[in-house]
Design an enzyme around this catalytic site. Structure first.
Site, PDB file in Angstrom:
ATOM      1  N   HIS A  11     -10.630 -11.773  -8.783  1.00 43.70           N
ATOM      2  CA  HIS A  11     -10.422 -12.518  -7.319  1.00 43.70           C
ATOM      3  C   HIS A  11     -11.509 -12.729  -6.722  1.00 43.70           C
ATOM      4  CE1 HIS A  11      -7.886  -8.882  -8.593  1.00 43.70           C
ATOM      5  NE2 HIS A  11      -7.642  -8.724  -6.782  1.00 43.70           N
ATOM      6  N   GLY A 100     -11.630   0.953  -6.104  1.00 48.32           N
ATOM      7  CA  GLY A 100     -10.636   0.093  -6.135  1.00 48.32           C
ATOM      8  C   GLY A 100      -9.310   0.242  -5.932  1.00 48.32           C
ATOM      9  N   LEU A 102      -8.193   1.136  -2.865  1.00 51.63           N
ATOM     10  CA  LEU A 102      -8.960   1.185  -1.260  1.00 51.63           C
ATOM     11  C   LEU A 102      -9.328   2.144  -0.959  1.00 51.63           C
ATOM     12  CD1 LEU A 102      -7.132  -2.187  -0.259  1.00 51.63           C
ATOM     13  CD2 LEU A 102      -9.803  -2.593  -0.802  1.00 51.63           C
ATOM     14  N   GLY A 139      -8.890  -3.865   3.901  1.00 51.01           N
ATOM     15  CA  GLY A 139      -8.158  -3.207   3.334  1.00 51.01           C
ATOM     16  C   GLY A 139      -8.705  -1.719   2.884  1.00 51.01           C
ATOM     17  N   ILE A 170      -8.637 -11.399   6.251  1.00 54.02           N
ATOM     18  CA  ILE A 170      -7.446 -12.391   5.494  1.00 54.02           C
ATOM     19  C   ILE A 170      -6.702 -10.959   4.839  1.00 54.02           C
ATOM     20  CG2 ILE A 170      -7.169 -13.215   3.037  1.00 54.02           C
ATOM     21  CD1 ILE A 170      -6.801 -15.618   6.067  1.00 54.02           C
ATOM     22  N   HIS A 242      -7.244 -14.504  -2.759  1.00 52.08           N
ATOM     23  CA  HIS A 242      -7.638 -13.776  -2.797  1.00 52.08           C
ATOM     24  C   HIS A 242      -8.015 -12.992  -4.397  1.00 52.08           C
ATOM     25  CE1 HIS A 242      -7.862  -8.926  -1.990  1.00 52.08           C
ATOM     26  NE2 HIS A 242      -6.545  -9.196  -3.530  1.00 52.08           N
ATOM     27  N   GLU A 392      -8.511  16.559   4.405  1.00 52.49           N
ATOM     28  CA  GLU A 392      -8.954  16.888   2.339  1.00 52.49           C
ATOM     29  C   GLU A 392      -9.024  15.592   1.597  1.00 52.49           C
ATOM     30  OE1 GLU A 392      -6.390  17.125   4.961  1.00 52.49           O
ATOM     31  OE2 GLU A 392      -6.112  18.866   4.847  1.00 52.49           O
ATOM     32  N   HIS A 454       4.397  24.968   3.231  1.00 47.18           N
ATOM     33  CA  HIS A 454       3.294  25.344   2.915  1.00 47.18           C
ATOM     34  C   HIS A 454       3.471  26.060   1.311  1.00 47.18           C
ATOM     35  CE1 HIS A 454       2.109  24.733   6.280  1.00 47.18           C
ATOM     36  NE2 HIS A 454       1.079  25.147   6.446  1.00 47.18           N
ATOM     37  N   ARG A 501      -2.872  34.396  -2.631  1.00 47.69           N
ATOM     38  CA  ARG A 501      -3.100  34.655  -0.875  1.00 47.69           C
ATOM     39  C   ARG A 501      -2.811  36.013  -1.343  1.00 47.69           C
ATOM     40  NH1 ARG A 501       0.945  35.891   3.538  1.00 47.69           N
ATOM     41  NH2 ARG A 501      -0.693  36.206   5.248  1.00 47.69           N
TER      42      ARG A 501
HETATM   43  C1  LIG Z   1      -5.127   1.962  -2.093  1.00 46.31           C
HETATM   44  C2  LIG Z   1      -4.880   0.559  -2.545  1.00 46.31           C
HETATM   45  N1  LIG Z   1      -3.436   0.272  -2.061  1.00 46.31           N
HETATM   46  C3  LIG Z   1      -3.419  -1.717  -2.174  1.00 46.31           C
HETATM   47  C4  LIG Z   1      -4.075  -1.547  -3.116  1.00 46.31           C
HETATM   48  C5  LIG Z   1      -3.521  -2.968  -3.548  1.00 46.31           C
HETATM   49  N2  LIG Z   1      -5.249  -4.294  -3.066  1.00 46.31           N
HETATM   50  C6  LIG Z   1      -5.784  -4.797  -3.485  1.00 46.31           C
HETATM   51  S1  LIG Z   1      -7.117  -5.920  -2.100  1.00 46.31           S
HETATM   52  C7  LIG Z   1      -5.996  -5.517  -1.204  1.00 46.31           C
HETATM   53  C8  LIG Z   1      -6.193  -6.192   0.245  1.00 46.31           C
HETATM   54  C9  LIG Z   1      -6.369  -7.370   0.065  1.00 46.31           C
HETATM   55  O1  LIG Z   1      -6.730  -7.456   1.538  1.00 46.31           O
HETATM   56  P1  LIG Z   1      -9.116  -6.718   2.084  1.00 46.31           P
HETATM   57  O2  LIG Z   1      -9.582  -6.044   1.803  1.00 46.31           O
HETATM   58  O3  LIG Z   1      -8.881  -7.643   3.535  1.00 46.31           O
HETATM   59  O4  LIG Z   1      -9.952  -7.875   0.720  1.00 46.31           O
HETATM   60  P2  LIG Z   1     -10.161  -9.704   0.847  1.00 46.31           P
HETATM   61  O5  LIG Z   1      -8.485 -10.133   0.719  1.00 46.31           O
HETATM   62  O6  LIG Z   1     -11.486 -10.295   2.221  1.00 46.31           O
HETATM   63  O7  LIG Z   1     -10.081  -9.661  -0.464  1.00 46.31           O
HETATM   64  C10 LIG Z   1      -5.146  -5.103  -1.591  1.00 46.31           C
HETATM   65  C11 LIG Z   1      -3.542  -4.239  -0.821  1.00 46.31           C
HETATM   66  C12 LIG Z   1      -5.420  -1.404  -3.679  1.00 46.31           C
HETATM   67  N3  LIG Z   1      -6.787  -1.736  -4.080  1.00 46.31           N
HETATM   68  N4  LIG Z   1      -5.834   0.031  -3.471  1.00 46.31           N
END
Ligand SMILES: Cc1ncc(C[n+]2csc(CCOP(=O)(O)OP(=O)(O)O)c2C)c(N)n1
Length: 646
Positions: A11, A100, A102, A139, A170, A242, A392, A454, A501
């Site tokens: 990336h 990783g 997000l 993200g 973006i 990206h 949680e 539950h 419980r």
């Molecule tokens: C929980 C999760 N869902 C999906 C992804 C796959 N993924 C990696 S980067 C990204 C989004 C990229 O957008 P942004 O966060 O704005 O990063 P940029 O393009 O600015 O580098 C996604 C959906 C991930 N890494 N984690």
């Protein structure tokens, strides 16, 4: 850009777009000594947008973390390199947490910032006084966990937490406007943060914002407006920058635009030495800190060092366990294992002062707060119990952050069924090898009336499926204490304690110096005579197994009962040890008020299993056990059927 190109994957967009932010932070503010990447009072930097890992590798190389060589950067994403696709704290020196997925990094950083405040309250700002910085992407902020995390951070007024938001508008699918129209500045403000928007390519603006954030009485968001893939002639500002190599033409164009004439992987001497001298800024701060640490009274210094090294207070822990076992032998307790857990905690929490407990708004149900524990609150950071609120996921991630920070063994509670809500963070704890302890009560249909939403059915199997996670399901008060002891002693493995419980009888009634749960499974009730049947059960179903053993005995069939408090420890034992516990009775029966998945490793595919095959239902629990056929009679019948005797 060159490393991603060479790896043919990765990336480039975030590293190029956020380079200005990172340069200002790393060269002017970050308190980080590359020669001592584990210095306890360093500032923490979390790249929450882990896909931008090359930014972090570049920074670590430039500031002088020795292990992160240019050769390692050239080996980006290759097996065994120090530069894996996403940052891994257990691979690369200088990386604070694996990121990783997000949102996780941001929530983990909240835990680091909590740890900093807590330890500072306990040991003083002479030895604990640092910031936690996060670089987060769109993200990260779109993920639900971020809402939980920022709300918690705002509530606790974690003013040492500074989030730099790479506000580039973006994501992968294209402009953010396709899917999002949140005003992040307002959102953070609403959560009690100080938030502002700046030009993320203006070093002066970045510096001014960081300086202001450092003096804030609340956590800070700096939304840095940037261009993804900054410098790339046609891909800058577009999602095409990206997540894939830019290509030769684009790279040539970027070199021209950025005025960079060096060949790939060549760093001019003056540039490198400027970075290296910036990297050495913290050396003297590190030395001054070491002097302040040695000036502490010896007992405080040793205590701080012990906690930061993750070493347990052995004598106190052993004494607490021994004494609690003696009490339980003298006055057995036929109580729910969640209450047994509380009983164990009453002894463990004073003995192990690094334990910081909590609950996601189920304190009275999870029994995680002991009598002496004070709640942690803004400006009362010495408190050892965190009311995480109904959060949680962020709770589990914050626990990871505390464990990663060091000096704390975090534990917390929710219902077992809601482990689904924290699972991504539990998985990361297992991957990183962090000592966090999840108390997961209401562990089956045994919770009764609250019904199938539950009642966990598949959760034990789902948790057991995570590598390097120990899932404990103790059957009585003594086993619960032993499982707690094992969890505390598992320095590189997170634990989940599944607790009931409903009340359960205490089977272990004599003082047993040995931690029998350490074997993962052991014979808790031997057969009278040569066993024809081995019954294996965990937690609340051990009681049913023992009742079934009596029914079989009445019919002249000798059966033994094996308690299985921890699959993982049992399956990790030697083959010899396992065979001894499994025994050679011709019939094996497994009993657990959950799905069968995983049990074949113990009972074999030809074993009989008494458990759940569907969701539960709402009713008093004894009725539910009858309704779903998890009874002593059903177990005895299954055994007799296998023996051909019914
Ligand atoms: C929980 C999760 N869902 C999906 C992804 C796959 N993924 C990696 S980067 C990204 C989004 C990229 O957008 P942004 O966060 O704005 O990063 P940029 O393009 O600015 O580098 C996604 C959906 C991930 N890494 N984690």
């Amino acid at each position: 850009m060159d490393a991603v190109e060479q790896a043919k994957s990765g990336h480039p967009g975030l590293p190029m777009g956020a380079a200005d932010i990172a340069t200002v932070l790393f060269t002017r503010y970050l308190k980080f000594n590359p020669a001592e990447p584990k210095w306890p009072d360093r500032d923490r930097f979390v790249l929450s947008a882990g896909h931008g890992s090359m930014l972090l590798y570049g920074l670590l190389h430039l500031i002088g973390v020795e292990a992160v060589t240019l050769d390692e950067i050239k080996r980006f994403r290759k097996l065994g390199s120090l530069t894996p696709g996403h940052p891994e704290n257990f691979v690369t020196p200088g990386i604070e947490t694996t990121t990783g997925p997000l949102g996780q990094g941001l929530a983990t950083a909240v835990g680091m910032a909590i740890a900093e405040r807590h330890l500072s309250a306990e040991f003083g700002s002479d030895v604990v006084d640092h910031f936690t910085y996060v670089l987060a992407s769109d993200g990260d902020l779109m993920e639900g966990i971020s809402q939980e995390a920022i709300a918690l951070a705002g509530h606790l007024k974690l003013n040492r937490l500074i989030v730099l938001f790479d506000d580039n508008g973006i994501s992968i699918d294209g402009p953010l406007a396709l899917a999002d129209s949140v005003d992040q500045v307002k959102r953070f403000e609403a959560a009690g943060w100080v938030a502002r928007r700046i030009d993320g390519h203006d070093p002066d603006a970045i510096a001014a914002a960081i300086e202001q954030a450092k003096t804030s009485d609340r956590p800070s968001l700096i939304a840095c407006q940037t261009t993804i893939g900054y410098g790339a002639p046609t891909k800058a500002g577009k999602s095409s920058a990206h997540g894939s190599p830019l290509g030769a033409d684009e790279i040539a164009g970027a070199r021209e635009r950025l005025g960079w004439s060096e060949a790939p992987f060549e760093i001019p001497g003056d540039v490198l030495s400027a970075w290296r001298s910036a990297g050495s800024r913290a050396k003297s701060l590190n030395e001054d800190w070491a002097k302040r640490l040695s000036a502490l009274p010896a007992d405080r210094r040793l205590e701080f060092q012990r906690r930061m090294a993750g070493e347990l207070p052995e004598a106190a822990l052993a004494a607490a366990v021994k004494q609690t076992k003696e009490t339980l032998a003298a006055t057995p307790k036929d109580i729910a294992t969640r209450s047994s857990s509380e009983f164990a905690l009453e002894a463990l929490v004073p003995a192990v002062p690094e334990m910081v407990g909590g609950s996601a708004d189920l304190t009275g149900s999870n029994n995680t707060r002991t009598k002496s524990m004070q709640p942690m609150a803004a400006h009362h950071y010495a408190g050892r119990f965190i009311h995480y609120g109904i959060r949680e996921h962020a709770m589990a991630a914050a626990m990871n952050g505390m464990a990663l920070h060091g000096g704390i063994i975090p534990y917390s509670g929710t219902f077992l069924v809601f482990s689904d809500y924290s699972r991504p963070a539990i998985r990361l704890a297992a991957l990183m090898g962090e000592r966090v302890i999840h108390v997961l009560t209401h562990d089956s249909i045994g919770l009764g009336e609250d019904g199938p939403t539950h009642q966990p059915v598949e959760h034990l199997a789902a948790l057991r499926a995570i590598p390097n996670l120990n899932v404990y399901r103790p059957c009585d008060a003594v086993e619960t204490l032993e499982c707690w002891e094992l969890a505390l002693r598992s320095k590189e493995t997170p634990s989940a304690l599944a607790l009931t419980r409903q009340n359960l009888p205490q089977y272990r009634r004599s003082v047993d110096a040995e931690n029998r749960c350490a074997a993962g499974a052991y014979e808790i009730s031997p057969a009278q005579g040569v066993a024809e049947v081995s019954i294996f059960a965990s937690g609340s179903e051990v009681e049913i197994a023992v009742e079934a053993q009596k029914l079989l005995q009445d019919k002249g069939v000798a059966a033994r009962v094996v308690s299985v408090p921890c699959f993982e420890l049992f399956l990790a034992a030697s083959e010899e040890a396992r065979s001894a516990v499994i025994g050679d009775a011709p019939v094996r029966v497994g009993v657990e008020a959950a799905i069968r998945m995983g049990w074949d490793a113990i009972i074999g595919s030809d074993g009989a299993f008494v458990g759940m095959t569907s969701f539960g239902a709402s009713a008093p629990y004894k009725e539910l056990y009858r309704h779903f056929g998890i009874t002593p009679e059903a177990v005895a019948e299954a055994a007799l059927r296998k023996l051909g005797k019914n």
